[in-house]
Write an enzyme that holds these catalytic residues in place. Structure first.
Site, PDB file in Angstrom:
ATOM      1  N   PHE A 252      37.599  55.182 -17.792  1.00 34.77           N
ATOM      2  CA  PHE A 252      36.989  53.932 -18.271  1.00 34.77           C
ATOM      3  C   PHE A 252      37.178  52.774 -17.295  1.00 34.77           C
ATOM      4  CE2 PHE A 252      35.043  54.366 -22.433  1.00 34.77           C
ATOM      5  CZ  PHE A 252      35.292  55.704 -22.651  1.00 34.77           C
ATOM      6  N   CYS A 263      28.692  52.755 -30.835  1.00 34.72           N
ATOM      7  CA  CYS A 263      30.063  52.483 -31.288  1.00 34.72           C
ATOM      8  C   CYS A 263      30.682  51.203 -30.727  1.00 34.72           C
ATOM      9  CB  CYS A 263      30.954  53.677 -30.972  1.00 34.72           C
ATOM     10  SG  CYS A 263      30.528  55.103 -31.983  1.00 34.72           S
ATOM     11  N   LYS A 266      29.244  47.607 -31.800  1.00 32.61           N
ATOM     12  CA  LYS A 266      29.410  47.230 -33.208  1.00 32.61           C
ATOM     13  C   LYS A 266      30.875  47.232 -33.623  1.00 32.61           C
ATOM     14  CE  LYS A 266      28.892  51.674 -35.654  1.00 32.61           C
ATOM     15  NZ  LYS A 266      30.266  51.874 -36.079  1.00 32.61           N
ATOM     16  N   ARG A 331      20.779  53.441 -28.838  1.00 33.04           N
ATOM     17  CA  ARG A 331      21.307  52.272 -29.535  1.00 33.04           C
ATOM     18  C   ARG A 331      22.126  51.403 -28.574  1.00 33.04           C
ATOM     19  NH1 ARG A 331      23.512  55.379 -34.919  1.00 33.04           N
ATOM     20  NH2 ARG A 331      23.886  57.028 -33.406  1.00 33.04           N
TER      21      ARG A 331
HETATM   22  P1  NAD Z   1      23.958  58.488 -37.535  1.00 33.34           P
HETATM   23  O1  NAD Z   1      23.172  57.283 -37.813  1.00 33.34           O
HETATM   24  O2  NAD Z   1      23.583  59.407 -36.427  1.00 33.34           O
HETATM   25  O3  NAD Z   1      24.028  59.384 -38.856  1.00 33.34           O
HETATM   26  C1  NAD Z   1      24.297  58.881 -40.136  1.00 33.34           C
HETATM   27  C2  NAD Z   1      23.595  59.767 -41.151  1.00 33.34           C
HETATM   28  O4  NAD Z   1      23.966  59.358 -42.462  1.00 33.34           O
HETATM   29  C3  NAD Z   1      22.059  59.691 -41.099  1.00 33.34           C
HETATM   30  O5  NAD Z   1      21.521  60.987 -40.949  1.00 33.34           O
HETATM   31  C4  NAD Z   1      21.684  59.086 -42.467  1.00 33.34           C
HETATM   32  O6  NAD Z   1      20.455  59.575 -42.950  1.00 33.34           O
HETATM   33  C5  NAD Z   1      22.848  59.524 -43.319  1.00 33.34           C
HETATM   34  N1  NAD Z   1      23.040  58.736 -44.544  1.00 33.34           N
HETATM   35  C6  NAD Z   1      23.066  57.391 -44.687  1.00 33.34           C
HETATM   36  N2  NAD Z   1      23.313  57.063 -45.968  1.00 33.34           N
HETATM   37  C7  NAD Z   1      23.438  58.217 -46.642  1.00 33.34           C
HETATM   38  C8  NAD Z   1      23.720  58.530 -48.003  1.00 33.34           C
HETATM   39  N3  NAD Z   1      23.912  57.564 -48.914  1.00 33.34           N
HETATM   40  N4  NAD Z   1      23.777  59.810 -48.363  1.00 33.34           N
HETATM   41  C9  NAD Z   1      23.598  60.783 -47.445  1.00 33.34           C
HETATM   42  N5  NAD Z   1      23.343  60.557 -46.149  1.00 33.34           N
HETATM   43  C10 NAD Z   1      23.274  59.285 -45.753  1.00 33.34           C
HETATM   44  O7  NAD Z   1      25.465  57.987 -37.345  1.00 33.34           O
HETATM   45  P2  NAD Z   1      26.611  58.603 -36.414  1.00 33.34           P
HETATM   46  O8  NAD Z   1      26.387  58.213 -34.997  1.00 33.34           O
HETATM   47  O9  NAD Z   1      26.822  60.028 -36.770  1.00 33.34           O
HETATM   48  O10 NAD Z   1      27.855  57.749 -36.926  1.00 33.34           O
HETATM   49  C11 NAD Z   1      28.430  57.947 -38.198  1.00 33.34           C
HETATM   50  C12 NAD Z   1      29.759  57.208 -38.264  1.00 33.34           C
HETATM   51  O11 NAD Z   1      30.676  57.767 -37.316  1.00 33.34           O
HETATM   52  C13 NAD Z   1      29.663  55.727 -37.915  1.00 33.34           C
HETATM   53  O12 NAD Z   1      30.602  55.029 -38.689  1.00 33.34           O
HETATM   54  C14 NAD Z   1      30.072  55.678 -36.466  1.00 33.34           C
HETATM   55  O13 NAD Z   1      30.619  54.449 -36.101  1.00 33.34           O
HETATM   56  C15 NAD Z   1      31.131  56.757 -36.414  1.00 33.34           C
HETATM   57  N6  NAD Z   1      31.326  57.380 -35.094  1.00 33.34           N
HETATM   58  C16 NAD Z   1      30.255  57.664 -34.309  1.00 33.34           C
HETATM   59  C17 NAD Z   1      30.451  58.274 -33.071  1.00 33.34           C
HETATM   60  C18 NAD Z   1      29.282  58.584 -32.179  1.00 33.34           C
HETATM   61  O14 NAD Z   1      29.512  58.858 -30.992  1.00 33.34           O
HETATM   62  N7  NAD Z   1      28.057  58.572 -32.652  1.00 33.34           N
HETATM   63  C19 NAD Z   1      31.748  58.599 -32.652  1.00 33.34           C
HETATM   64  C20 NAD Z   1      32.811  58.314 -33.488  1.00 33.34           C
HETATM   65  C21 NAD Z   1      32.595  57.699 -34.723  1.00 33.34           C
END
Ligand code: NAD
Length: 434
Positions: A252, A263, A266, A331
């Site tokens: 990093f 991530c 936000k 994003r």
């Molecule tokens: P994403 O937007 O790719 O996926 C979220 C999913 O949740 C979507 O498919 C959406 O349709 C579904 N969803 C929303 N509301 C719902 C409900 N009420 N019932 C069922 N499904 C529902 O998000 P992501 O990137 O997978 O991130 C998810 C979480 O993990 C976030 O809090 C993020 O900060 C965290 N996170 C993400 C990463 C990353 O690299 N993307 C890494 C670590 C942590």
């Protein structure tokens, strides 16, 4: 163990597929019917290396299924993972409405003891709130546990990160949940994965503190890159010289157009707002966010200088649009911010990205030409801007580019190339911090 993962995005899908691979019976549920239909047909809605084979193998073995019936998924599981999005709300705080929705659905379907685990990144105190929502809305009285198991995977190497994590953080409020979750992660003990067992609220803070610290390293090295440019030093050697100190570490410390993705932007904002809500000043995080916000405009200025001071009316070639390579995630991508900055300054931009073209083209921008490959993008452009370091951009054919471009100018926002080598090929080279 029977597991239900609610939210089948980057985190939920990888979590579900990996737990299935470790021998569990997993149902991944989502309220996005199109996504579930695609997954049932064997189509993976995101680009993540290795995920398609993992999903196919575990669906084939009967350990992994996809459904829109969230209630049934919850009823059939001992452990329910909440992996829905927690996007930035209008006020900068994390929008927890999806998490709260899931908590209400869990409450209505609590038909036996369950461990409800938040995997989504959430502010400290969310576990307590999830408990309150379930207690207030449950239709049958059953004991349940709330836990926090933050996810640290990186898009692009998500499976490796999940299967070989640096650590697993388990925040629990009782011994039963701790024992169940430890059991679930037992296969990772074989590779001596450290498990950090702590309280729910501490686990929640660990995730935000980790992301804020990583973002700090990026903003720090970006400011050092500015200093290096001013005094004629090379930020790469600076980063190397710093990173060999084990107290600092080499990761990093890559300068560039700033951090992006779903991530860091936000999560840094959310932890800042969380701290403000508790009358705590996080001045370092505040500065980190500020520095990062200034990066894309600074990159646009860099490009302007490389072109002799004017962008209006110029045609440029921009390679890479995703926030980093090996993902289709756009994003908060700094490459997109640079693109918009160039368009705002009156340039026309020919763009190419190995995976994100269909996604970017959905939101058409005036002044952009969407190209088939890097060489078509260079056709007739006055400069080539390298914005995301996809592997295929690491070995560009400079002779071919020289014929395609109207001027041999390379602005390397990711410091992929050695300045001297590129200059020997007849290019005017501008990097970051050297
Ligand atoms: P994403 O937007 O790719 O996926 C979220 C999913 O949740 C979507 O498919 C959406 O349709 C579904 N969803 C929303 N509301 C719902 C409900 N009420 N019932 C069922 N499904 C529902 O998000 P992501 O990137 O997978 O991130 C998810 C979480 O993990 C976030 O809090 C993020 O900060 C965290 N996170 C993400 C990463 C990353 O690299 N993307 C890494 C670590 C942590």
């Amino acid at each position: 163990m029977n597991i239900c993962v609610v939210g089948t995005g980057y985190v939920g899908l990888v979590t579900g597929a990996c737990f299935a691979e470790l021998g569990n019976s997993v149902v991944c549920v989502d309220n996005d019917a199109e996504k579930i239909a695609a997954l049932r047909e064997g189509r993976i809605p995101i680009y993540e290396p290795g995920l398609d084979a993992l999903v196919e193998r575990n669906v084939g073995a009967g350990r992994l299924a996809f459904d829109t019936d969230i209630a049934a998924g919850i009823r059939g599981a001992l452990v329910v993972f909440i992996a829905v999005g927690t996007p930035q709300g209008n006020d900068g705080r994390a929008d927890l409405s999806f998490v709260h929705d899931v908590a209400r659905t869990v409450a209505r379907n609590l038909d036996s003891y369950k461990v409800v685990v938040t995997k989504s990144t959430v502010p400290a105190g969310t576990g307590r709130e999830v408990r309150r929502i379930i207690e207030e809305n449950m239709t049958e009285r059953h004991p349940f546990s709330v836990a926090s198991n933050p996810e640290f995977l990186r898009e692009g190497s998500a499976i490796e990160d999940f299967m070989r994590p640096n650590r697993v953080v388990l925040g629990t409020e009782d011994e039963t949940a701790a024992a169940i979750l430890r059991d679930l992660y037992r296969p990772l003990y074989l590779i001596e994965t450290p498990i950090v067992l702590t309280s729910v609220v501490t686990a929640e803070v660990i995730k935000y503190a980790s992301n804020a610290f990583l973002a700090t390293k990026i903003s720090f090295i970006n400011e050092m890159a500015d200093l290096c440019e001013a005094v004629g030093a090379d930020v790469h050697s600076v980063a190397k010289g710093m990173g060999l100190d084990r107290r600092i570490g080499p990761k990093f410390l890559h300068p560039g157009p700033g951090y992006g993705g779903s991530c860091f932007p936000k999560d840094t904002r959310a932890v800042l707002e969380l701290a403000r809500d508790h009358d705590v000043a996080l001045r370092i995080v505040e500065a980190v966010i500020d520095v990062n916000r200034s990066r894309p405009p600074a990159m646009v200025d860099k490009i302007r200088r490389a072109l002799g001071g004017e962008l209006r009316g110029k045609t440029l070639c921009l390679l890479g649009l995703t926030f980093k390579p090996n993902t289709d995630d756009l994003r908060e991508s700094p490459a997109l911010a640079v693109l918009d900055g160039l368009l705002g300054a009156g340039a026309r931009v020919r763009v190419y990205d190995p995976v994100a073209m269909p996604i970017v083209a959905r939101e058409p921008r005036e002044g952009v030409s969407y190209c088939e490959d890097e060489y078509e993008a260079a056709e007739g452009a006055e400069a080539l801007i390298l914005a995301t370091e996809w592997n295929q951009f690491r070995g560009l054919d400079f002779d071919r580019l020289k014929r395609a471009l109207t001027r041999a100018v390379l602005v390397d926002l990711r410091n992929v190339y050695d300045p001297e080598t590129v200059r020997e090929r007849g290019f005017d080279y501008t990097g970051v911090g050297r």
